[in-house]
Design a protein around this motif. Structure first.
Motif, PDB file in Angstrom:
ATOM      1  N   MET A   1       0.826  -1.208   0.000  1.00  0.00           N
ATOM      2  CA  MET A   1       0.000   0.000   0.000  1.00  0.00           C
ATOM      3  C   MET A   1       0.861   1.260   0.000  1.00  0.00           C
ATOM      4  SD  MET A   1      -3.236  -0.534  -0.261  1.00  0.00           S
ATOM      5  CE  MET A   1      -3.837   1.068   0.288  1.00  0.00           C
ATOM      6  N   ASN A   2       1.925   1.248   0.761  1.00  0.00           N
ATOM      7  CA  ASN A   2       2.781   2.434   0.808  1.00  0.00           C
ATOM      8  C   ASN A   2       3.629   2.575  -0.456  1.00  0.00           C
ATOM      9  OD1 ASN A   2       2.544   4.022   3.439  1.00  0.00           O
ATOM     10  ND2 ASN A   2       2.599   1.920   4.166  1.00  0.00           N
ATOM     11  N   PHE A   3       3.934   1.467  -1.104  1.00  0.00           N
ATOM     12  CA  PHE A   3       4.599   1.559  -2.401  1.00  0.00           C
ATOM     13  C   PHE A   3       3.683   2.245  -3.410  1.00  0.00           C
ATOM     14  CE2 PHE A   3       5.225  -0.230  -6.661  1.00  0.00           C
ATOM     15  CZ  PHE A   3       6.488   0.286  -6.929  1.00  0.00           C
ATOM     16  N   ILE A   4       2.404   1.885  -3.401  1.00  0.00           N
ATOM     17  CA  ILE A   4       1.443   2.505  -4.327  1.00  0.00           C
ATOM     18  C   ILE A   4       1.344   4.007  -4.065  1.00  0.00           C
ATOM     19  CG2 ILE A   4      -1.001   2.626  -4.977  1.00  0.00           C
ATOM     20  CD1 ILE A   4      -1.132  -0.418  -4.357  1.00  0.00           C
ATOM     21  N   PHE A   5       1.130   4.383  -2.812  1.00  0.00           N
ATOM     22  CA  PHE A   5       0.991   5.804  -2.493  1.00  0.00           C
ATOM     23  C   PHE A   5       2.325   6.542  -2.643  1.00  0.00           C
ATOM     24  CE2 PHE A   5      -3.107   4.649  -0.863  1.00  0.00           C
ATOM     25  CZ  PHE A   5      -3.857   5.817  -0.943  1.00  0.00           C
TER      26      PHE A   5
ATOM     27  N   TYR B   1      -7.485  18.663   9.721  1.00  0.00           N
ATOM     28  CA  TYR B   1      -6.793  17.747   8.821  1.00  0.00           C
ATOM     29  C   TYR B   1      -5.570  18.375   8.163  1.00  0.00           C
ATOM     30  CZ  TYR B   1     -11.189  15.206   9.240  1.00  0.00           C
ATOM     31  OH  TYR B   1     -12.287  14.539   9.723  1.00  0.00           O
ATOM     32  N   MET B   2      -5.256  19.596   8.551  1.00  0.00           N
ATOM     33  CA  MET B   2      -4.141  20.313   7.939  1.00  0.00           C
ATOM     34  C   MET B   2      -2.942  20.328   8.889  1.00  0.00           C
ATOM     35  SD  MET B   2      -5.281  21.268   4.921  1.00  0.00           S
ATOM     36  CE  MET B   2      -4.356  22.704   4.375  1.00  0.00           C
TER      37      MET B   2
ATOM     38  N   LEU C   1      -9.365   6.712   3.413  1.00  0.00           N
ATOM     39  CA  LEU C   1      -8.817   6.654   2.055  1.00  0.00           C
ATOM     40  C   LEU C   1      -8.808   8.052   1.435  1.00  0.00           C
ATOM     41  CD1 LEU C   1      -7.751   4.876  -0.229  1.00  0.00           C
ATOM     42  CD2 LEU C   1     -10.123   4.591  -1.012  1.00  0.00           C
ATOM     43  N   GLY C   2      -9.902   8.790   1.656  1.00  0.00           N
ATOM     44  CA  GLY C   2      -9.952  10.168   1.163  1.00  0.00           C
ATOM     45  C   GLY C   2      -8.890  11.046   1.796  1.00  0.00           C
ATOM     46  N   LEU C   3      -8.653  10.878   3.100  1.00  0.00           N
ATOM     47  CA  LEU C   3      -7.630  11.659   3.794  1.00  0.00           C
ATOM     48  C   LEU C   3      -6.233  11.321   3.274  1.00  0.00           C
ATOM     49  CD1 LEU C   3      -8.877  11.615   7.509  1.00  0.00           C
ATOM     50  CD2 LEU C   3      -8.795  13.571   5.959  1.00  0.00           C
ATOM     51  N   SER C   4      -6.011  10.058   2.924  1.00  0.00           N
ATOM     52  CA  SER C   4      -4.715   9.656   2.369  1.00  0.00           C
ATOM     53  C   SER C   4      -4.437  10.397   1.069  1.00  0.00           C
ATOM     54  CB  SER C   4      -4.682   8.145   2.131  1.00  0.00           C
ATOM     55  OG  SER C   4      -4.888   7.427   3.327  1.00  0.00           O
ATOM     56  N   PHE C   5      -5.434  10.454   0.188  1.00  0.00           N
ATOM     57  CA  PHE C   5      -5.266  11.177  -1.080  1.00  0.00           C
ATOM     58  C   PHE C   5      -5.215  12.688  -0.856  1.00  0.00           C
ATOM     59  CE2 PHE C   5      -6.755   7.167  -3.020  1.00  0.00           C
ATOM     60  CZ  PHE C   5      -5.809   7.050  -4.029  1.00  0.00           C
ATOM     61  N   PHE C   6      -6.007  13.167   0.097  1.00  0.00           N
ATOM     62  CA  PHE C   6      -6.026  14.603   0.414  1.00  0.00           C
ATOM     63  C   PHE C   6      -4.644  15.074   0.849  1.00  0.00           C
ATOM     64  CE2 PHE C   6      -6.816  17.926   3.711  1.00  0.00           C
ATOM     65  CZ  PHE C   6      -7.349  18.911   2.882  1.00  0.00           C
ATOM     66  N   ARG C   7      -4.039  14.372   1.795  1.00  0.00           N
ATOM     67  CA  ARG C   7      -2.702  14.741   2.266  1.00  0.00           C
ATOM     68  C   ARG C   7      -1.659  14.534   1.162  1.00  0.00           C
ATOM     69  NH1 ARG C   7      -1.989  17.367   7.241  1.00  0.00           N
ATOM     70  NH2 ARG C   7       0.160  16.807   6.826  1.00  0.00           N
ATOM     71  N   LEU C   8      -1.836  13.512   0.351  1.00  0.00           N
ATOM     72  CA  LEU C   8      -0.911  13.249  -0.750  1.00  0.00           C
ATOM     73  C   LEU C   8      -0.873  14.427  -1.718  1.00  0.00           C
ATOM     74  CD1 LEU C   8       0.734  10.745  -2.156  1.00  0.00           C
ATOM     75  CD2 LEU C   8      -1.250  10.707  -3.653  1.00  0.00           C
TER      76      LEU C   8
ATOM     77  N   PRO D   1       5.185  15.663   6.751  1.00  0.00           N
ATOM     78  CA  PRO D   1       4.029  15.465   5.857  1.00  0.00           C
ATOM     79  C   PRO D   1       4.022  14.091   5.191  1.00  0.00           C
ATOM     80  CG  PRO D   1       4.897  17.676   5.579  1.00  0.00           C
ATOM     81  CD  PRO D   1       5.859  16.948   6.473  1.00  0.00           C
ATOM     82  N   GLN D   2       5.200  13.567   4.832  1.00  0.00           N
ATOM     83  CA  GLN D   2       5.263  12.210   4.281  1.00  0.00           C
ATOM     84  C   GLN D   2       4.794  11.187   5.314  1.00  0.00           C
ATOM     85  OE1 GLN D   2       8.862  10.862   2.139  1.00  0.00           O
ATOM     86  NE2 GLN D   2       9.511  12.995   2.177  1.00  0.00           N
ATOM     87  N   LEU D   3       5.259  11.353   6.534  1.00  0.00           N
ATOM     88  CA  LEU D   3       4.855  10.430   7.597  1.00  0.00           C
ATOM     89  C   LEU D   3       3.351  10.470   7.813  1.00  0.00           C
ATOM     90  CD1 LEU D   3       7.690  11.082  10.237  1.00  0.00           C
ATOM     91  CD2 LEU D   3       7.584   9.285   8.498  1.00  0.00           C
ATOM     92  N   ALA D   4       2.756  11.659   7.651  1.00  0.00           N
ATOM     93  CA  ALA D   4       1.310  11.800   7.826  1.00  0.00           C
ATOM     94  C   ALA D   4       0.551  11.023   6.748  1.00  0.00           C
ATOM     95  CB  ALA D   4       0.920  13.276   7.797  1.00  0.00           C
ATOM     96  N   ILE D   5       1.066  11.037   5.524  1.00  0.00           N
ATOM     97  CA  ILE D   5       0.430  10.254   4.455  1.00  0.00           C
ATOM     98  C   ILE D   5       0.494   8.771   4.796  1.00  0.00           C
ATOM     99  CG2 ILE D   5       0.515   9.612   2.011  1.00  0.00           C
ATOM    100  CD1 ILE D   5       1.877  12.372   1.521  1.00  0.00           C
ATOM    101  N   GLY D   6       1.686   8.308   5.172  1.00  0.00           N
ATOM    102  CA  GLY D   6       1.832   6.899   5.543  1.00  0.00           C
ATOM    103  C   GLY D   6       0.974   6.521   6.731  1.00  0.00           C
ATOM    104  N   GLY D   7       0.832   7.442   7.695  1.00  0.00           N
ATOM    105  CA  GLY D   7      -0.022   7.191   8.850  1.00  0.00           C
ATOM    106  C   GLY D   7      -1.471   7.012   8.459  1.00  0.00           C
ATOM    107  N   ALA D   8      -1.959   7.859   7.539  1.00  0.00           N
ATOM    108  CA  ALA D   8      -3.342   7.743   7.067  1.00  0.00           C
ATOM    109  C   ALA D   8      -3.551   6.430   6.324  1.00  0.00           C
ATOM    110  CB  ALA D   8      -3.680   8.929   6.160  1.00  0.00           C
ATOM    111  N   VAL D   9      -2.557   6.029   5.526  1.00  0.00           N
ATOM    112  CA  VAL D   9      -2.633   4.733   4.834  1.00  0.00           C
ATOM    113  C   VAL D   9      -2.701   3.593   5.853  1.00  0.00           C
ATOM    114  CG1 VAL D   9      -1.381   3.138   3.321  1.00  0.00           C
ATOM    115  CG2 VAL D   9      -1.456   5.578   2.767  1.00  0.00           C
ATOM    116  N   GLY D  10      -1.899   3.688   6.915  1.00  0.00           N
ATOM    117  CA  GLY D  10      -1.899   2.652   7.950  1.00  0.00           C
ATOM    118  C   GLY D  10      -3.240   2.531   8.651  1.00  0.00           C
TER     119      GLY D  10
END
Length: 417
Positions: free
Chosen positions: A226-230, A275-276, A296-303, A321-330
Motif C-alpha cells: 500500500m505504501n509503495f502505491i501511495f 486535517y491540515m 482513504l480520502g484523507l490519504s489522497f487529500f494529504r498526498l 508530511p510524508q509520515l502523515a500520508i503513511g499514517g493515514a494509509v496505515g
C-alpha cells in the motif's frame, strides 16, 4: 606540542558546531511550536481576535515569503537538495550569512499557511549552515562537518541522536572513516544535549499498548504494498509538476505559485483545519477516524496537498508530511481489516507507526533511518518490541522501491535545480 594544540582546536570546533546547531534548532522548533498553537486557534478553534490578527498580518507574510524565495534559491522547498548539490558541485553558492537567517524566517512565514509543510527540512539546512558559520569563525574548510551538521539537525528535529547519527551515515557522508564517525558522534550528541536541555519537545510520539504478533504477519506485505502505491503516486506527482514548471517558465501558475500556495492552503485550512498542518496533530487524530472511505480520502487529500506544497517553492520540510500520508494509509489498512476480519483496533497505533515509516523509506530509500526513527517516536522498551516487524517492513519497503524507476526523492529534486 603543536599536534596536541591542533587536536584541541579541532575538538573545540566540533563541539562548538554541535552546541550551535542545538541552539539554533531549539530556537527554530520553539518558534514553530508556538506558531502552531496560534494557528490552531485560528484554523481549528476560530478564535476571533487571533483570526483577525492573522489576516491583517497575512499580506506581510506573503510579501516576505515571496521576496525571500525569489531572491535565494537555496531556501526554496526544504533546501536539502540545494545544500547537497552546492556542497558537491558549487561551494561558491554556500552563503551561511544569508541562507541561515532567510531559511529561518522564510520557513516561519510559509508555516503560517498551516499547510502540509514541516520544520525538519529547514532544520537540516539550518544545521548545515550553522556548521559553515562555525567553520568560518575557525577559518576551516571542512565540508564533512557540514554534512554531519545537517544530519545532527535532523536528529535534533526529532529529538533523537540515534536518528541523527544513522541519517548522517546512511544519507549524507560520502565515505565512512574513523575520523568521520568520531566527528559525527561529537556533533550529533552535543547538539542533542543542547536541544534536550533547552527545548525537549517530541515532534511525534505514540503510546502503544497492544503489539502485533507473528500470526498477524500478513500486515507486513499489506503495509509495504500500500505504501509503495501511495509513495509512487507521490513521487510521480512531484515529477509531473516539476516537469511542467520547467517546460512552462512563463505560465501563470509558475509565476504566482507562491501566492497560490497561500491562497489555496489557507482556504482549505480555514474549513478543514483539523486535517491540515505539518502532520503532527493530524497523526494524533487518526485513531479517531473510523470510516475506511474517509481514511482513504484523507490519504489522497494529504498526498495531493503535500505534492502541491513541496513544488510551490516556499520554504518547508516534507518528512513529517510524508509520515502523515503513511499514517493515514496505515489507519485505512487497519480499519479495512477490522471491517472484513474483525481485527482489533488496538493494533492501530503500531500499524500507523510502521506504515508511516514504510512510506518514508519507499520515497527516501533510507531503511536504516526508517528503523532509527522508531526510537524517536516511542520509548526504548516499546521500540525494541516493535523492532522485528519494523526491520522487516523497512527493508521490504526499500526492496520494493527498486520498482520505482525515479530513485530517492532528493536525487529527483536535485535534477531540477
Amino acid at each position: 606540542m603543536k599536534k596536541y594544540s591542533f587536536l584541541l582546536k579541532q575538538v573545540i570546533r566540533i563541539l562548538t558546531i554541535g552546541a550551535t546547531i542545538g541552539l539554533v534548532v531549539a530556537l527554530f522548533q520553539f518558534c514553530m511550536v508556538q506558531l502552531t498553537h496560534f494557528l490552531q486557534d485560528v484554523f481549528v478553534y476560530h478564535v476571533l481576535w487571533k483570526t483577525i490578527a492573522f489576516f491583517i498580518a497575512l499580506p506581510i507574510l506573503i510579501f516576505y515569503s515571496y521576496l525571500f524565495t525569489s531572491n535565494n534559491a537555496n531556501i526554496r522547498g526544504g533546501g536539502i537538495p540545494q545544500l547537497e548539490n552546492n556542497l558537491k558541485h558549487h561551494p561558491e553558492r554556500l552563503q551561511w550569512i544569508k541562507d541561515l537567517p532567510m531559511m529561518f524566517f522564510s520557513s516561519l512565514c510559509s508555516f503560517c499557511a498551516y499547510g502540509t509543510l514541516g520544520a525538519e527540512g529547514p532544520s537540516v539546512v539550518l544545521g548545515g549552515n550553522s556548521a559553515l558559520m562555525i567553520n568560518a569563525f575557525f577559518h576551516e574548510e571542512d565540508n564533512e562537518s557540514v554534512w554531519i551538521g545537517a544530519g545532527a539537525a535532523f536528529g535534533c528535529a526529532f529529538q533523537s541522536p540515534i536518528a541523527g547519527f544513522v541519517y548522517c551515515v546512511e544519507e549524507l557522508l560520502e565515505k565512512i572513516t574513523l575520523k568521520g564517525i568520531l566527528k559525527t558522534i561529537g556533533i550529533v550528541f552535543m547538539s542533542y544535549l543542547v536541544i534536550h536541555f533547552l527545548f525537549p519537545h517530541a515532534t511525534v510520539s505514540f503510546e502503544i499498548a497492544t503489539f502485533l504478533t507473528i500470526d498477524l504477519w500478513y500486515f507486513v506485505p499489506i503495509i509495504v504494498v500500500m505504501n509503495f502505491i501511495f509513495g509512487t503516486l507521490f513521487v510521480k506527482g512531484i515529477v509531473i509538476i516539476k516537469d511542467y514548471l520547467k517546460n512552462h517558465p512563463n505560465s501563470f501558475y509558475n509565476k504566482y505559485k507562491v501566492i497560490l500556495f497561500y491562497v489555496i492552503t489557507i482556504a482549505l485550512a480555514f474549513f478543514l483545519g483539523k486535517y491540515m498542518g505539518s502532520g503532527s496533530s493530524f497523526l494524533g487524530i487518526l485513531p479517531n477516524e473510523t470510516l475506511w472511505y474517509v481514511l482513504l480520502g484523507l490519504s489522497f487529500f494529504r498526498l495531493i496537498l503535500t505534492i502541491h506544497g513541496s513544488t510551490s517553492s516556499v520554504s518547508g520540510g516534507i518528512v513529517i508530511p510524508q509520515l502523515a500520508i503513511g499514517g493515514a494509509v496505515g489507519m485505512f489498512i487497519i480499519m479495512v481489516l477490522h471491517e472484513l476480519f474483525h481485527i482489533s483496533l488496538e493494533y492501530a497505533p503500531e500499524v500507523i507507526l510502521l506504515s508511516m515509516l514504510s512510506f518514508y523509506v519507499v520515497v527516501m530509500e533510507t531503511p536504516f533511518t526508517g528503523i532509527a526513527l522508531i526510537f524517536a517516536f516511542v520509548p526504548l522498551e516499546t521500540a525494541i518490541r516493535i523492532l522485528p516487524f519494523g526491520i522487516v517492513i523497512m527493508f521490504l519497503s526499500r526492496f520494493i522501491s527498486f520498482l520505482n524507476r525515479y530513485g530517492d526523492l532528493y536525487d529527483i529534486l536535485k535534477k531540477y535545480l
